[in-house]
Write a protein that holds these residues in place. Structure first.
Motif, short mmCIF file in Angstrom:
data_model
loop_
_atom_site.label_atom_id
_atom_site.label_comp_id
_atom_site.label_asym_id
_atom_site.label_seq_id
_atom_site.Cartn_x
_atom_site.Cartn_y
_atom_site.Cartn_z
N PRO A 1 -6.76 -10.28 -4.78
CA PRO A 1 -6.59 -10.62 -3.37
C PRO A 1 -5.21 -9.81 -2.99
O PRO A 1 -4.40 -9.38 -3.88
CB PRO A 1 -6.24 -12.06 -3.82
N PRO A 2 -5.03 -9.41 -1.69
CA PRO A 2 -4.15 -8.51 -1.49
C PRO A 2 -2.58 -8.67 -1.90
O PRO A 2 -1.88 -8.10 -2.15
CB PRO A 2 -4.08 -8.56 0.34
N ALA A 3 -2.26 -10.15 -1.67
CA ALA A 3 -1.03 -10.68 -2.20
C ALA A 3 -0.89 -10.41 -3.69
O ALA A 3 0.34 -10.08 -4.15
CB ALA A 3 -0.69 -12.03 -1.87
N CYS A 4 -1.83 -10.51 -4.68
CA CYS A 4 -1.77 -10.31 -6.06
C CYS A 4 -1.63 -9.12 -6.21
O CYS A 4 -1.00 -8.58 -7.11
CB CYS A 4 -3.07 -11.08 -6.71
N ARG A 5 -2.25 -8.08 -5.56
CA ARG A 5 -2.36 -6.73 -5.72
C ARG A 5 -0.89 -6.18 -5.56
O ARG A 5 -0.42 -5.34 -6.07
CB ARG A 5 -3.31 -5.96 -4.75
N GLU A 6 -0.43 -6.54 -4.32
CA GLU A 6 1.03 -6.39 -3.90
C GLU A 6 2.14 -6.62 -4.94
O GLU A 6 2.85 -5.77 -5.29
CB GLU A 6 1.36 -6.68 -2.66
N LYS A 7 1.87 -8.07 -5.35
CA LYS A 7 2.77 -8.53 -6.46
C LYS A 7 2.63 -7.56 -7.88
O LYS A 7 3.75 -7.28 -8.17
CB LYS A 7 2.65 -9.82 -6.68
N LEU A 8 1.63 -7.19 -8.26
CA LEU A 8 1.25 -6.53 -9.30
C LEU A 8 1.92 -5.17 -9.15
O LEU A 8 2.59 -4.53 -10.11
CB LEU A 8 0.06 -6.70 -9.77
N HIS A 9 1.79 -4.59 -8.09
CA HIS A 9 2.18 -3.11 -7.51
C HIS A 9 3.62 -3.13 -7.97
O HIS A 9 4.42 -2.18 -8.42
CB HIS A 9 1.72 -2.70 -6.35
N LEU A 10 4.22 -4.16 -7.09
CA LEU A 10 5.81 -4.28 -7.16
C LEU A 10 6.38 -4.25 -8.59
O LEU A 10 7.35 -3.83 -8.97
CB LEU A 10 6.33 -5.45 -6.18
N MET A 11 5.68 -5.23 -9.37
CA MET A 11 6.14 -5.51 -10.73
C MET A 11 5.97 -3.95 -11.62
O MET A 11 7.07 -3.65 -12.27
CB MET A 11 5.31 -6.73 -11.45
N LEU A 12 4.96 -3.53 -11.28
CA LEU A 12 4.64 -2.30 -12.27
C LEU A 12 5.69 -1.16 -11.79
O LEU A 12 6.38 -0.55 -12.60
CB LEU A 12 3.23 -1.82 -12.04
N LYS A 13 5.93 -1.04 -10.39
CA LYS A 13 6.81 -0.04 -9.92
C LYS A 13 8.25 -0.50 -10.40
O LYS A 13 8.99 0.50 -11.13
CB LYS A 13 6.68 -0.29 -8.35
N GLY A 14 8.57 -1.68 -10.28
CA GLY A 14 10.04 -2.06 -10.71
C GLY A 14 10.05 -1.67 -12.41
O GLY A 14 11.27 -1.38 -12.93
N GLU A 15 9.14 -2.02 -13.24
CA GLU A 15 9.13 -1.84 -14.62
C GLU A 15 9.15 -0.38 -14.68
O GLU A 15 9.86 0.24 -15.85
CB GLU A 15 7.81 -2.42 -15.39
N TRP A 16 8.43 0.57 -14.03
CA TRP A 16 8.40 2.01 -14.24
C TRP A 16 9.89 2.42 -13.98
O TRP A 16 10.50 3.33 -14.68
CB TRP A 16 7.56 2.59 -13.36
N GLN A 17 10.59 1.89 -12.99
CA GLN A 17 11.94 2.06 -12.60
C GLN A 17 12.93 1.85 -13.76
O GLN A 17 13.72 2.78 -13.97
CB GLN A 17 12.12 1.55 -11.16
N ARG A 18 12.87 0.70 -14.35
CA ARG A 18 13.47 0.28 -15.31
C ARG A 18 13.55 1.18 -16.55
O ARG A 18 14.54 1.46 -17.15
CB ARG A 18 13.17 -1.19 -15.52
N LYS A 19 12.31 1.50 -16.67
CA LYS A 19 12.23 2.35 -18.07
C LYS A 19 12.28 3.91 -17.86
O LYS A 19 13.06 4.19 -18.76
CB LYS A 19 10.41 2.16 -18.47
N PHE A 20 11.84 4.37 -16.72
CA PHE A 20 12.20 5.83 -16.57
C PHE A 20 13.42 6.14 -15.44
O PHE A 20 13.57 7.32 -15.54
CB PHE A 20 10.77 6.43 -16.11
N GLY A 21 13.80 5.09 -14.85
CA GLY A 21 15.24 5.45 -13.92
C GLY A 21 14.58 6.18 -12.65
O GLY A 21 15.50 6.63 -12.02
N THR A 22 13.24 6.45 -12.39
CA THR A 22 12.73 7.21 -11.08
C THR A 22 11.57 6.25 -10.42
O THR A 22 11.15 5.53 -11.10
CB THR A 22 12.43 8.53 -11.49
N ALA A 23 11.60 6.63 -9.23
CA ALA A 23 10.56 5.53 -8.51
C ALA A 23 9.32 6.24 -8.87
O ALA A 23 8.88 7.50 -9.03
CB ALA A 23 10.86 6.10 -7.10
N ALA A 24 8.18 5.14 -8.99
CA ALA A 24 6.93 5.64 -9.38
C ALA A 24 6.12 6.16 -8.08
O ALA A 24 6.44 5.67 -6.97
CB ALA A 24 6.32 4.16 -9.84
N LYS A 25 5.48 7.28 -8.29
CA LYS A 25 4.59 7.56 -7.15
C LYS A 25 3.62 6.61 -6.78
O LYS A 25 2.75 6.33 -7.81
CB LYS A 25 4.25 9.20 -7.51
N GLY A 26 3.29 6.71 -5.44
CA GLY A 26 2.00 5.95 -5.11
C GLY A 26 2.31 4.72 -4.54
O GLY A 26 2.63 3.62 -4.74
#
Length: 84
Positions: free
Chosen positions: A59-84
């Motif tokens: 569902p769109p809301a679930c997909r967006e939430k997952l995307h934001l969580m993964l992007k935040g985790e990427w930024q926390r781990k690597f310190g840069t914005a995830a592409k896409g």
């Protein structure tokens, strides 16, 4: 058998590759342990979904939430914005 024993043998149990006596012990434990029942059911459902090889649309809301969580985790781990 306790939860720790079951979790050690869970993959073999779900795949049907454990000794018959061990299966009996696992089934007996599962009768009275809801958390382990949930784990086994989730593994079986995951395997079934995978074997069916059909894409599942989130569902769109679930997909967006997952995307934001993964992007935040990427930024926390690597310190840069995830592409896409």
């Amino acid at each position: 058998m306790n939860c720790e024993d079951l979790l050690r043998q869970i993959n073999e149990y779900v795949d049907g590759h454990v000794e018959p006596g061990v299966c009996d012990d696992l089934r007996e434990h599962l009768k009275d342990c809801n958390p382990c029942q949930v784990v086994v059911d989730n593994i079986r459902n995951t395997i079934t979904i995978y074997k069916n090889d059909k894409p599942i649309e989130l569902p769109p809301a679930c997909r967006e939430k997952l995307h934001l969580m993964l992007k935040g985790e990427w930024q926390r781990k690597f310190g840069t914005a995830a592409k896409g």
